[in-house]
Design an enzyme around this catalytic site. Sequence first.
Site, mmCIF file in Angstrom:
data_model
loop_
_atom_site.group_PDB
_atom_site.id
_atom_site.type_symbol
_atom_site.label_atom_id
_atom_site.label_comp_id
_atom_site.label_asym_id
_atom_site.label_seq_id
_atom_site.Cartn_x
_atom_site.Cartn_y
_atom_site.Cartn_z
ATOM 1 N N LYS A 1 1.650 12.604 -8.189
ATOM 2 C CA LYS A 1 2.703 12.046 -7.318
ATOM 3 C C LYS A 1 4.088 12.213 -7.934
ATOM 4 O O LYS A 1 5.077 12.393 -7.218
ATOM 5 C CB LYS A 1 2.441 10.560 -7.049
ATOM 6 C CG LYS A 1 1.042 10.248 -6.518
ATOM 7 C CD LYS A 1 0.705 11.006 -5.258
ATOM 8 C CE LYS A 1 -0.804 11.103 -5.059
ATOM 9 N NZ LYS A 1 -1.210 12.159 -4.118
ATOM 10 N N ARG B 1 -4.908 19.291 2.809
ATOM 11 C CA ARG B 1 -6.210 19.546 3.433
ATOM 12 C C ARG B 1 -6.121 19.334 4.938
ATOM 13 O O ARG B 1 -5.123 18.813 5.441
ATOM 14 C CB ARG B 1 -7.231 18.553 2.872
ATOM 15 C CG ARG B 1 -6.830 17.113 3.183
ATOM 16 C CD ARG B 1 -7.918 16.097 2.952
ATOM 17 N NE ARG B 1 -7.560 14.815 3.550
ATOM 18 C CZ ARG B 1 -6.838 13.869 2.954
ATOM 19 N NH1 ARG B 1 -6.404 14.040 1.709
ATOM 20 N NH2 ARG B 1 -6.562 12.750 3.595
ATOM 21 N N HIS C 1 -6.753 0.539 3.213
ATOM 22 C CA HIS C 1 -6.399 1.963 3.105
ATOM 23 C C HIS C 1 -7.405 2.895 3.774
ATOM 24 O O HIS C 1 -7.375 4.098 3.564
ATOM 25 C CB HIS C 1 -6.159 2.353 1.647
ATOM 26 C CG HIS C 1 -5.136 1.460 0.992
ATOM 27 N ND1 HIS C 1 -3.848 1.345 1.472
ATOM 28 C CD2 HIS C 1 -5.221 0.602 -0.053
ATOM 29 C CE1 HIS C 1 -3.190 0.460 0.727
ATOM 30 N NE2 HIS C 1 -3.994 -0.004 -0.186
ATOM 31 N N GLU D 1 7.728 2.180 -7.745
ATOM 32 C CA GLU D 1 8.441 2.456 -6.494
ATOM 33 C C GLU D 1 8.940 1.137 -5.941
ATOM 34 O O GLU D 1 8.274 0.104 -6.080
ATOM 35 C CB GLU D 1 7.507 3.099 -5.451
ATOM 36 C CG GLU D 1 7.369 4.593 -5.595
ATOM 37 C CD GLU D 1 6.526 5.204 -4.487
ATOM 38 O OE1 GLU D 1 6.313 4.562 -3.444
ATOM 39 O OE2 GLU D 1 6.074 6.334 -4.689
HETATM 40 C C1 MV4 Z 1 3.842 1.916 -0.379
HETATM 41 C C2 MV4 Z 1 4.030 0.808 0.472
HETATM 42 C C3 MV4 Z 1 5.245 0.183 0.437
HETATM 43 N N1 MV4 Z 1 6.215 0.609 -0.391
HETATM 44 N N2 MV4 Z 1 4.839 2.320 -1.174
HETATM 45 C C4 MV4 Z 1 -0.755 2.666 0.542
HETATM 46 C C5 MV4 Z 1 -1.449 3.961 0.619
HETATM 47 C C6 MV4 Z 1 -0.726 4.841 -0.308
HETATM 48 N N3 MV4 Z 1 -0.727 6.196 0.186
HETATM 49 C C7 MV4 Z 1 0.631 4.252 -0.392
HETATM 50 N N4 MV4 Z 1 0.566 2.973 0.228
HETATM 51 C C8 MV4 Z 1 1.679 2.218 0.371
HETATM 52 N N5 MV4 Z 1 2.706 2.598 -0.410
HETATM 53 C C9 MV4 Z 1 5.990 1.666 -1.172
HETATM 54 N N6 MV4 Z 1 6.957 2.065 -1.988
HETATM 55 C C10 MV4 Z 1 2.977 0.422 1.294
HETATM 56 C C11 MV4 Z 1 1.793 1.113 1.234
HETATM 57 C C12 MV4 Z 1 0.758 0.614 2.092
HETATM 58 C C13 MV4 Z 1 0.250 1.384 3.133
HETATM 59 C C14 MV4 Z 1 0.710 2.667 3.370
HETATM 60 C C15 MV4 Z 1 0.213 3.417 4.411
HETATM 61 C C16 MV4 Z 1 -0.755 2.869 5.228
HETATM 62 C C17 MV4 Z 1 -1.235 1.607 5.007
HETATM 63 C C18 MV4 Z 1 -0.742 0.856 3.971
HETATM 64 C C19 MV4 Z 1 -1.217 -0.428 3.759
HETATM 65 C C20 MV4 Z 1 -0.729 -1.162 2.730
HETATM 66 C C21 MV4 Z 1 0.246 -0.637 1.889
#
Ligand code: MV4
Length: 496
Positions: free
Chosen positions: A110, A286, A229, A194
């Site tokens: 990342k 993918r 997730h 982050e």
């Molecule tokens: C985050 C976020 C809020 N702020 N990053 C969860 C999956 C991963 N790909 C990254 N995720 C998140 N990253 C920052 N800086 C909130 C999430 C997140 C989330 C993101 C996408 C779909 C569902 C989620 C559920 C909880 C938290």
Amino acid sequence: MANRGEIACRILRAVREEGALGIAVYSDADRGALHVSLADEAHRIGPAPVAGSYLDPAAILEACRRSRAELLHPGYGFFAENADFAEAVERAGLIWVGPPADVIRTMGDKLAARRAIEGTGVPLVPGSGALPADPEVAHAHALELGYPVLVKAAFGGGGRGMRRCADRAGLVAALDLARQEAGRAFGDATIYLEKLIPRPRHIEIQILADRHGNVIHLGERECSIQRRHQKLLEESPTPAPFPGLRERMGEAALAIARRVGYVNAGTIEFLVDAEGRFHFLEMNTRLQVEHPVTERVVSFDMVHRQLRIAMGEPLDRRQEDIRWRGHAIECRINAEDPEHGFVPSTGRIAALHLPEGPGVRNDVGIMVGSEVTAHYDPLLGKLIVWAENREEAIARALRALREYRIAGVKTNLPFHRWLLTHPRFARGETDTGFLEEEYRPDEVARDREEVTAIVAAAWTAYRAAPARTGPRPAGGTSAWRQSGRPGTASGGGGWR
Ligand code: MV4
């Protein structure tokens, strides 16, 4: 086809439509699986556990050699985002249906992904670089970003290994644990910070790129309806009310794809905040589970394009050829119990009836007799519906979900019926907090109890009624009234 289940079926069909021979692999648990029966040829690769079969590189490569396969499609999961495996496939003289190994490697890290897109002008979630051991340095970064922050693993992704920290104490307590967890789970303990985006939407852009420098985007998918997730429902277009989002995010996705020399199908994930600002989150290198949603609104087959791109052909669509029409919704049908914490459910598929009719597509990986085991993920299939607008697509999805019958395992069909009748879902207020805030297992239980009661009543009435011989008497129940009864067609004894 180095995969199983619905995606193996999906891809084998495309391969055969291209006039090629589809070669399947299977574990002992999948000897009689649907994907095996859809292939021209199938090779055993080992026992049921994935470590000795679908995740055994030597077993897959040996099946390639034996079958003299020319291309390898990894599907999703398993080896799809494994750069070392992609390299091994190419060393063995096959064509890898996916992006170059070095792009997979960059996007799997990342921090490397964030560095790669710096300077493209695409907004990144504000964050730090790799954190050193000193917690005071981490705290200084966090102050600069502003609490709350998330500690993330550089090789995580998909939400694994994330920790929310509200203040210095929380951060100091999280750092060592996060590092240990990352080291164990991903083989690399690198972590970074982050800024937390509160209640974001998860919206992603589908792209296709060929080997000749042509890159197009196919618009967005809204994927905010997730539980721990795991996505449960995806749709396109997004119901988010921000004008120009598709064009702006599409341009950002193209800039990222060009910067990293992307080839084949890929997805760029963004977090969209409550004001409609978007931030790059990560890239999936993918084909994704939810690709049919995009296929339905742009009206073409992405897997055919993946195969042709891999063969060196130029894309047959330019950006200005892409037209979006109507609204598509995908429901992931999982073998799991939505009334009891979504625990996976196993068993033999005793009966199966798939919904049909206008605007309905089913991508399934099971048939009657299939054994659903704990060895593999619980996705049984996907219901994809299309209609002219979101309201009609929701009505059509509900109609289809009420026709759906699976006996032998518990499924999340009642969950989807609950979701699609939820007023907040209908309003399109779907951020990533939706399920945590709204989900009530007892409301799903009521759906099941209602269905069971109706079926029991129908069965009792049927048993009690004398055999009818003559014509149906006049003045019977109106067909309209019958069809208006809630839940009439929504399930049977053991039919979930
Ligand atoms: C985050 C976020 C809020 N702020 N990053 C969860 C999956 C991963 N790909 C990254 N995720 C998140 N990253 C920052 N800086 C909130 C999430 C997140 C989330 C993101 C996408 C779909 C569902 C989620 C559920 C909880 C938290």
